[in-house]
Design a protein around this motif. Sequence first.
Motif, PDB file in Angstrom:
ATOM      1  N   ASN A 198       0.754  -1.157   0.320  1.00 44.78           N
ATOM      2  CA  ASN A 198       0.068  -0.176  -0.208  1.00 44.78           C
ATOM      3  C   ASN A 198       0.858   0.914   0.207  1.00 44.78           C
ATOM      4  O   ASN A 198       0.874   1.849  -0.625  1.00 44.78           O
ATOM      5  N   GLU A 239      -8.603 -10.071  -3.551  1.00 45.39           N
ATOM      6  CA  GLU A 239      -8.062  -9.177  -2.501  1.00 45.39           C
ATOM      7  C   GLU A 239      -6.614  -8.621  -2.982  1.00 45.39           C
ATOM      8  O   GLU A 239      -5.563  -8.651  -2.075  1.00 45.39           O
ATOM      9  N   LEU A 242      -4.108  -5.479  -3.769  1.00 43.92           N
ATOM     10  CA  LEU A 242      -4.630  -4.352  -2.923  1.00 43.92           C
ATOM     11  C   LEU A 242      -5.528  -2.985  -4.569  1.00 43.92           C
ATOM     12  O   LEU A 242      -5.806  -1.790  -4.254  1.00 43.92           O
ATOM     13  N   ASN A 255     -13.246  -9.702  -4.871  1.00 44.46           N
ATOM     14  CA  ASN A 255     -12.830  -8.483  -3.909  1.00 44.46           C
ATOM     15  C   ASN A 255     -11.373  -7.930  -4.234  1.00 44.46           C
ATOM     16  O   ASN A 255     -10.649  -7.797  -3.413  1.00 44.46           O
ATOM     17  N   ASN A 256     -10.596  -7.532  -5.332  1.00 40.16           N
ATOM     18  CA  ASN A 256      -9.812  -7.047  -5.646  1.00 40.16           C
ATOM     19  C   ASN A 256     -10.841  -5.328  -5.461  1.00 40.16           C
ATOM     20  O   ASN A 256     -11.188  -4.889  -5.571  1.00 40.16           O
ATOM     21  N   SER A 257      -9.226  -4.340  -4.774  1.00 38.59           N
ATOM     22  CA  SER A 257     -10.101  -2.916  -4.619  1.00 38.59           C
ATOM     23  C   SER A 257     -10.748  -1.895  -5.331  1.00 38.59           C
ATOM     24  O   SER A 257     -11.506  -1.086  -5.043  1.00 38.59           O
ATOM     25  N   ASN A 280     -15.860  -6.227  -6.609  1.00 34.61           N
ATOM     26  CA  ASN A 280     -14.435  -5.135  -6.724  1.00 34.61           C
ATOM     27  C   ASN A 280     -15.102  -3.508  -6.950  1.00 34.61           C
ATOM     28  O   ASN A 280     -16.723  -4.133  -6.294  1.00 34.61           O
TER      29      ASN A 280
END
Length: 499
Positions: free
Chosen positions: A103, A183, A185, A211-213, A235
Amino acid sequence: MPGTMYPSKHFTLSVALLLVLAPLSGVVVPLVGTVTAANDGDGAAGATELSSCTVIDQPGTYVLTEDITDSSEGICIDIRSSDVTFDGNGHVVAGNLSREEINESTAGPPPRDRVGVGVNVRADERVSNVSVSNVTVSNWYHGVLSENVSGGSTSGITAYDNGGGIIYDNSSDVSVTDSTSMENLILGVIVDSRAGVPNANNTIADNTLRNNSVFGAALFLSNGSTVANNTATENLFGVMAFGTTNTTVTNNIASNNRYIGVLVEGFPLNNSTVGEPIDDVEPAVPRTNSRENLVVDNDATNNTFGGIALGNTDDTLVVDNDVSETGPAPAKVYPFTTRASAGILAENATNNTVVNTTASDVEYVYAGFNSSETTVRNAETDSGRVSFVAGDVGVAPVADLPEPPAGQAAFGEGLNTTAFGENESLTVTFHYDEAALEEANRNEKSLNVYRYDEATGEWTVVCDDYVLDTEANTVTATVDDPNGVVAPLANDDPNSTST
């Protein structure tokens, strides 16, 4: 992800993402691992066995024979040659970057000891015919990164807890198939063109992207390409095609995403209008680099803001999609001036056609901003089937119509219309049931389109030059003031006709 998730100009943070996803220079050169000729065991006969991070600079087949975990290498599997098949053989290639470190890297140039690529395909010259398969990559800035590739494939990958899962950059005739990317970032899968030169004939198909940002699956500047049969859920954007032409988005499940299910977007090329000559030169210069795409047979349901969105997109055909259960938006969201969500959203879009859309349980069937000539045919809403041609308006179904005037009754669904901008335009076609008219002893020639003014509580004919088609059982009218409820009404006198 730097900055806000919601764009300040267009639907996406396209420019920022291109910078974030740009492959990094100055990476640490990995150590050469164990390389032996394989005669039996895990690898195929004649393959080369790998057991650690390795540079592959010769054509051939390479098989990973054991897991690589907690790697601190800048690049672990580094492929620098054409005609290479790398088979992870079900093993793991894992880095040592935490989500916090990844991040931090997305917020600016990462320090050298945090640069990380699990499997890298890149050489000084363009490479071709490189296959990467059957490997799990995690805890890297890029899980699988391929640059300047022709005729490559990536399949059977599991990518999680990376910055980006699977990335192709400046590549044509490549495919990402049968993989799971979740998942991460920033993104699950992207085929990009960071150099700004369109690539072509790429495929993203049969993947699970969860669930990718930001993106589940994305194409950037990739013409004549396909995104098909993917499941993209949870997402920010399920599926995106940016700056594409003649590209097909089909048979995807792009549902339960936090913003938009399917997004087709581009950027303007000039200030012209499509179809008009520029300085008397024919043909006209296209208005946008996103045009002539096909969006067909997608499940774009239960997304928070939009089922299918068209931004800076022209001449795109959207057919047989389900955009039901869109919204409600949790707060005011750009570009809406009010809290709203829409099954079909258009912004800076021209001459797009939407056919046979299922739009049940939506706040707006359609919402347009700085858009024109969006043709919607046969949209199935909770209150019936409707067709219209719209600009900057919102078109919503009406469950319960206001009471019609004495002596009149509604025969067809009603719509609640809202003007959203200066380019407000709406021509609506209502489909009616002739049998219902006959049963009620009404003359179908008395049908006309009326508008209800909530302020006055009155119904008035929307225009004089309406079109009643008794063969198609439709009545069409241009709504001069698209603010309020419009519906087809018929008189109770069986001999009367509308005036």
